[in-house]
Design a protein around this motif. Structure first.
Motif, PDB file in Angstrom:
ATOM      1  N   GLU A 149      -7.840   2.553  -6.752  1.00  0.00           N
ATOM      2  CA  GLU A 149      -7.769   1.821  -8.024  1.00  0.00           C
ATOM      3  C   GLU A 149      -7.228   0.399  -7.832  1.00  0.00           C
ATOM      4  O   GLU A 149      -7.675  -0.541  -8.487  1.00  0.00           O
ATOM      5  CB  GLU A 149      -6.883   2.591  -9.024  1.00  0.00           C
ATOM      6  N   THR A 150      -6.253   0.258  -6.941  1.00  0.00           N
ATOM      7  CA  THR A 150      -5.668  -1.064  -6.674  1.00  0.00           C
ATOM      8  C   THR A 150      -6.734  -2.013  -6.114  1.00  0.00           C
ATOM      9  O   THR A 150      -6.808  -3.181  -6.511  1.00  0.00           O
ATOM     10  CB  THR A 150      -4.489  -0.937  -5.679  1.00  0.00           C
TER      11      THR A 150
ATOM     12  N   TYR B 209       0.825  -1.217   0.000  1.00  0.00           N
ATOM     13  CA  TYR B 209       0.000   0.000   0.000  1.00  0.00           C
ATOM     14  C   TYR B 209       0.860   1.269   0.000  1.00  0.00           C
ATOM     15  O   TYR B 209       0.378   2.351  -0.363  1.00  0.00           O
ATOM     16  CB  TYR B 209      -0.960   0.008   1.202  1.00  0.00           C
ATOM     17  N   LYS B 210       2.137   1.136   0.363  1.00  0.00           N
ATOM     18  CA  LYS B 210       3.000   2.321   0.405  1.00  0.00           C
ATOM     19  C   LYS B 210       3.486   2.737  -0.982  1.00  0.00           C
ATOM     20  O   LYS B 210       3.894   3.879  -1.186  1.00  0.00           O
ATOM     21  CB  LYS B 210       4.218   2.057   1.303  1.00  0.00           C
ATOM     22  N   THR B 211       3.483   1.782  -1.927  1.00  0.00           N
ATOM     23  CA  THR B 211       4.055   2.088  -3.251  1.00  0.00           C
ATOM     24  C   THR B 211       3.019   2.150  -4.368  1.00  0.00           C
ATOM     25  O   THR B 211       3.356   2.561  -5.485  1.00  0.00           O
ATOM     26  CB  THR B 211       5.147   1.053  -3.620  1.00  0.00           C
ATOM     27  N   VAL B 212       1.771   1.731  -4.122  1.00  0.00           N
ATOM     28  CA  VAL B 212       0.768   1.807  -5.202  1.00  0.00           C
ATOM     29  C   VAL B 212       0.419   3.272  -5.462  1.00  0.00           C
ATOM     30  O   VAL B 212       0.435   4.097  -4.539  1.00  0.00           O
ATOM     31  CB  VAL B 212      -0.513   0.988  -4.877  1.00  0.00           C
ATOM     32  N   GLU B 213       0.112   3.577  -6.739  1.00  0.00           N
ATOM     33  CA  GLU B 213      -0.217   4.973  -7.079  1.00  0.00           C
ATOM     34  C   GLU B 213      -1.541   5.373  -6.459  1.00  0.00           C
ATOM     35  O   GLU B 213      -1.696   6.479  -5.958  1.00  0.00           O
ATOM     36  CB  GLU B 213      -0.273   5.143  -8.606  1.00  0.00           C
ATOM     37  N   SER B 214      -2.515   4.456  -6.511  1.00  0.00           N
ATOM     38  CA  SER B 214      -3.846   4.763  -5.983  1.00  0.00           C
ATOM     39  C   SER B 214      -4.369   3.535  -5.254  1.00  0.00           C
ATOM     40  O   SER B 214      -4.544   2.476  -5.857  1.00  0.00           O
ATOM     41  CB  SER B 214      -4.794   5.149  -7.128  1.00  0.00           C
TER      42      SER B 214
END
Length: 329
Positions: free
Chosen positions: A201-202, A193-198
């Motif tokens: 959306e994920t 969760y720290k590196t996903v853009e959104s």
């Protein structure tokens, strides 16, 4: 004479705990009375709930918590010397008990299994996952379960029990190493969760139809993003809120009420102590059986040395652990 070392709460927490909040004290224990036993800690647990429960302590009180201990002296025939027990003795190396609050390890516990698991997957954290998922969420085969802090002691158990019951499982964790671990133990989808853009959306991509069950260990802003993606009649087990335990500023507003109302969601907070007696014993038997059959995998994050209790506790709150954080006395 036996001298017990104990960690006390020297100063109440403000924000994240620091070493200055704790003090190590040594006390001399009195001789045993009839009916009492002397316990020596083998393994101790540190858990997120302690950050909140410490608010109820007075400064100078010992930190609370469970340990696996050995009876080293006994004046109680029910607990002969050498007996292994789970005790709620707190952060201490030695303690005296009248036996009423002690729980023996199950008779069928094999020698090959670490006794420290009685503090984790075959203990409080396993039971928390079991009852939160099966009773509070009522997860059933074919449903989709979302769990956060998924590589922690509770989250990793939730995901694996959900898979055993035939659910699709989506897990969020805070490092690539943790995500790899989740995939290894059978999560259908796992993400950092720290590196996903959104995050929004994920979550949508992981389960376009939404989520039947949400097992929440984190709270805060994370939950505000998950809850609008719940299916109609979705169930939310509020187990923890580690994202906000150290907060010093006002908390973010909660999830939008119209989502909860129009999706007819059910949110319920719970403490594992609710389940006692036969249902608790059945759950422990199930968990032990699943571990022995290899259906549930476990990972312990072990810190050596009683003197490192505060460091293990602070590290766990920062997410430095994979799986269950344990201190070996």
């Amino acid at each position: 004479m036996v001298h017990a070392k104990s960690w006390i709460l020297k100063k109440h927490f403000e924000g994240s705990p620091t070493h200055g909040n704790f003090e190590l004290k040594t006390v001399e224990l009195p001789p045993l009375n009839n009916g009492e036993v002397l316990l020596e800690a083998l393994f101790l647990t540190v858990d997120p709930y302690m950050r909140v429960a410490a608010k109820r302590l007075k400064e100078g009180d010992m930190m609370m918590g469970q340990q696996v201990a050995r009876v080293v002296e006994s004046k109680n025939s029910a607990f002969p010397t050498g007996t292994l027990v789970v005790a709620s003795s707190g952060w201490t190396t030695h303690s005296i008990s009248d036996g009423k609050d002690l729980e023996k390890l199950p008779a069928e516990w094999p020698d090959t299994l670490p006794v420290s698991l009685a503090l984790g997957i075959v203990g409080m954290t396993g039971l928390t996952a079991y009852f939160g998922l099966l009773d509070i969420c009522g997860a059933k085969g074919g449903e989709t379960v979302m769990v956060n802090a998924a590589a922690g002691a509770v989250g990793s158990a939730v995901g694996q029990i959900a898979k055993l019951k035939g659910c699709k499982v989506v897990g969020a964790a805070g490092s690539d190493e943790k995500v790899a671990y989740l995939k290894k133990i059978g999560f259908d989808v796992a993400f950092n969760y720290k590196t996903v853009e959104s995050l929004e959306e994920t979550l949508k991509k992981a389960s376009p139809d939404g989520y039947d069950c949400y097992f929440d260990n984190v709270g805060g802003e994370f939950s505000n993003i998950v809850i609008p993606q719940m299916k109609k009649f979705g169930r939310i087990a509020m187990c923890g809120a580690i994202a906000v335990y150290n907060a010093t500023r006002p908390l973010p507003p909660g999830p939008p009420p119209e989502t909860v109302i129009y999706q007819q969601l059910r949110m319920e907070g719970f403490l594992v102590t609710r389940w006692q007696g036969d249902v608790r014993q059945k759950a422990l038997k199930d968990l032990l059986k699943w571990v022995l059959e290899g259906k549930i995998q476990y990972h312990e994050f072990i810190t050596e040395g009683f003197e490192n209790m505060p460091a293990a506790f602070m590290g766990m709150l920062k997410g430095e652990n994979l799986g269950k954080t344990i201190v070996k006395a």
